[in-house]
Design an enzyme around this catalytic site. Structure first.
Site, PDB file in Angstrom:
ATOM      1  CD  GLU B 356      -1.558   2.443   1.781  1.00 31.00           C
ATOM      2  OE1 GLU B 356      -2.249   3.444   1.544  1.00 31.00           O
ATOM      3  OE2 GLU B 356      -0.501   2.499   2.465  1.00 31.00           O
ATOM      4  CG  HIS B 456       4.042   7.701   6.403  1.00 30.76           C
ATOM      5  ND1 HIS B 456       3.953   8.101   5.095  1.00 30.76           N
ATOM      6  CD2 HIS B 456       3.066   6.770   6.560  1.00 30.76           C
ATOM      7  CE1 HIS B 456       2.975   7.440   4.496  1.00 30.76           C
ATOM      8  NE2 HIS B 456       2.418   6.631   5.376  1.00 30.76           N
TER       9      HIS B 456
END
Lengths: 497, 497
Positions: B356, B456
């Site tokens: 993804e 992230h």
């Protein structure tokens, strides 16, 4: 700020109720106090030697000046990290002394020999643990502690001994030899949230202050301490450790909270092995300086009130909060008085201390010089706890002496900084040597609940500082310093904490 | 989660009032709806095909199980980072498929060719700016963007062109050649605090998604984007960027918010020069897999309801939040049904998507295989926005269809997850290709206000996950998946978003 010795006095940081509790004494009450305690009362009350209009002028000038902000930006943006012995530290000495000269103040550099420790590579990874898939290793986030020695060039690979306290470490002495000890003492954010950030720091900090020496004595190969701080963004919080005088030294680092928790979970399932590489160096002591800038007093220039912060910083961030704020607001305090043409009875001295973070040599050097005529050191203010607030100030003086400063609290109240507290103990690490000789110590009262989110991390940067709060802090320092320097009679000496 | 395409549907994340607004339809009303729309109504209402007692059993079993938590710990603690092509990603394929087999499910690995990008060294420092003392340089904190190319081995030294938008960058095209472009588009935390975290991400993320390609086309030497995220602890938030098909590629990295602000301040005073070294590599595409685990349906095993998260993660953290939560709660949903011996009418399929984060190849590969018999893909649920909450679920279906799931909302309401919403757009990046073919898409509704604090970054670790919330999320997925698989008639197909 650093080190355990200054913590207790900086512990209680925020209690809104305090704002409601400041006793505002009438002149008559003040006079009664003064009479009862046999203080010198010139004509009227002890307040009479402080002119409210002047205090207000100083406050208002500080609140409308961006001088301190510019100095803070210069220091943290243009130099950045300023660990003792580094180029940054020396550039800061030059920058601050030049700025104070430009402001028309008498500047003197006081020599200080400082430790010169240099961070090197710092890497660690988990190399084995129960359930590890073949070939998987995991990086850890850490920062070498000041005064750490290096690992061998290839690093150390060893099993982790996970403990939750120094007592547990001592109790498991037989298991220590050859291990990498991890001391997992979490920072108690609940305690910090309840206004006891300094205490939370002292408690968790014990692992860092003392743990490495204990682990070394017991034969550990290396030691990791859980990062001492209140926000978990995988931020390693660095800081100094200290060794026993004749004890062994081993590699030592602060591990991000997340990584300490990871190792805790993995350790519960079996042995955890990690690889550690640290390459710090300790170079010969370096020449450096405290920066002293004087606004000479009109009547007793040899008598001095100090307003100060420390010029050195840790090497990860730009030291805007710890302690650019203290230096810049102290510079601002002097510049405000100078720009208004105000010369108090005694001198006000800005000190930008060198080496608070990993040695405290600046404060010691100043004390050594001042000791023969310590009676000339009237009071010392240090700002070294950030500046969320400030709400007012505290002093290591008794309630009676504090009341002599009532006009200060009254004038600062209009900017939300009117809290006046008497607090036992040291008001700052750099002024502690003066306090040990009886000099009253003062510090701004700040909201420290989130101070340790940033403390000693890479995230200590200018954007964390509120320009308005910096003006308020400058006002607190300027008004208080002026008052202490102006009073007819100095405050009483204070027994050593 | 990653990429702009899935943002709009995940934008509105928290509105406590929604909890008060769920229309609870009576059976009679449901019957009227069903009749009006010509749905198949077996005997009574459309609700009749969902047995409340069974939904409750599933909910309660999920709420009392630590199965999902154990899988999440396995994934994030024992493997950690799982970027496509890495050993971690492959270990995750093995671990998850083994766990699902152990739980008694039919497991299949679906081949996916994935990009194989590897982070290298990443260093940057300010080497010149107005007011820089001789010899001073300042380190910057950054993370290379996925798909970035490397700098020359010695790095690049160039002047910074500071811009605040892509429009400004285009407007200053003449200044770009040879510069290191810094695109400073701050993440709007106010917007996130008001429930629009996805929108805030889309807005600031434009710099990362598109900026590097634009800068490259205009002749920049390299490009930095301000880190896209909501918490400022000098944390670089990594992520993928993309290049124009035939356009040039340049080194690209995300710069910590603090460093972007520092350069903004210094740039206002004169040219800022920095040195940048990035050594990422793009290796040949690697073989990898989606992991599919089926609980076979009792009547129509060929018809499938997907419950899913993505197995790959960024390489800085351990991917506990993005998207270990999605994988573990999806695994948990199947394990709950299996452990209760419940076989819904159709099959429920757990999918752990691969890639993804930097390619989306897993979703595309699944769609390619499913396309010839797309009518067998009844619905697809994806969890990829963390799990603070969850408050319920949303679906890309109309209000009428949503009402057919009323029993689900009613049963989940007792665990605080009863919100049911219809939302246009894609419900997840990996199921978007299915939605493009008309498959209804669903996602849990979560409080995303602080999702982008960790997104992230290295701080995406297990300690950020609340075990109770994970149970609740597992309950939501299990109850919803069961309901979708059990309904007599499937939901209507949905026009492509």
């Amino acid at each position: 700020m650093d080190g355990p010795r200054c913590r207790p006095t900086l512990a209680a940081c925020f209690n809104p109720r305090e704002l409601m509790q400041i006793p505002l004494q009438s002149s008559k009450t003040i006079r009664s106090f003064a009479a009862a305690f046999g203080l010198f009362v010139a004509g009227a009350s002890a307040q009479a030697d402080l002119d409210t209009a002047t205090l207000e002028r100083i406050r208002d000038a500080a609140m409308s000046s961006d001088y301190a902000w510019q100095r803070l930006a210069d220091l943290s943006d243009k130099i950045g990290p300023r660990l003792s012995g580094s180029r940054g530290a020396e550039a800061a000495v030059v920058q601050v002394s030049q700025a104070m000269r430009n402001a028309g103040l008498d500047v003197r550099l006081q020599p200080v020999k400082v430790p010169h420790w240099v961070r090197g590579a710092e890497q660690a990874e988990l190399v084995d643990y129960a359930g590890r898939p073949e070939g998987i290793t995991q990086p850890l986030h850490l920062s070498t502690l000041g005064a750490s020695v290096a690992t061998p060039a290839k690093g150390i690979v060893a099993v982790v001994l996970f403990v939750r306290s120094l007592a547990e470490l001592e109790g498991r002495a037989a298991e220590v030899p050859g291990k990498i000890v991890l001391i997992n003492m979490p920072f108690d954010q609940n305690l910090a949230d309840n206004g006891q950030a300094g205490t939370a720091y002292s408690q968790a900090g014990e692992a860092r202050f003392k743990g490495p020496a204990v682990a070394a004595r017991l034969g550990a190969a290396a030691v990791l301490v859980r990062s001492v701080g209140g926000a978990n963004y995988r931020l390693p919080h660095t800081g100094n450790t200290s060794w026993d005088a004749d004890g062994p030294k081993i590699p030592a680092a602060a591990l991000a909270a997340e990584d300490a928790m990871l190792i805790e979970r993995l350790s519960a399932q079996g042995p955890v092995k990690l690889r550690l590489l640290l390459t710090p160096k300790t170079l010969p002591d370096a020449d450096s300086h405290n920066v002293l800038a004087d606004l000479r007093g009109r009547e007793k220039p040899d008598e001095v009130v100090i307003v100060s912060g420390h010029l050195d910083s840790w090497d990860l961030g730009t030291g805007a909060v710890d302690d650019g704020i203290g230096v810049a607001s102290s510079m601002g305090a002097l510049q405000v008085l100078q720009s208004l043409g105000i010369r108090p009875r005694r001198s006000v001295r800005m000190v930008a201390w060198m080496n608070e973070e990993n040695g405290g040599r600046g404060g010691v050097a100043y004390q050594a010089e001042a000791k023969p005529r310590i009676e000339t050191q009237i009071a010392a203010i240090e700002s070294d706890f950030g500046l969320s607030g400030p709400l007012g100030f505290s002093g290591s003086i008794n309630a009676t002496q504090l009341k002599r400063l009532e006009a200060v609290g009254r004038v600062l109240r209009t900017i939300g900084a009117g809290v006046m507290e008497t607090r036992a103990g040291n008001a700052g690490a750099d002024i502690a040597p003066l306090q040990a000789l009886g000099v009253p110590g003062f510090a701004p009262i700040v909201d420290g609940r989130h101070y340790f989110d940033l403390h000693h991390t890479a995230a200590d940067t200018l954007d964390k500082v509120d320009p308005l709060a910096l003006r308020r802090q400058t006002a607190v320092l300027a008004v208080l310093a002026y008052a202490l320097a102006e009073m007819n009679e100095p405050l009483e000496r204070v027994p050593a904490p």
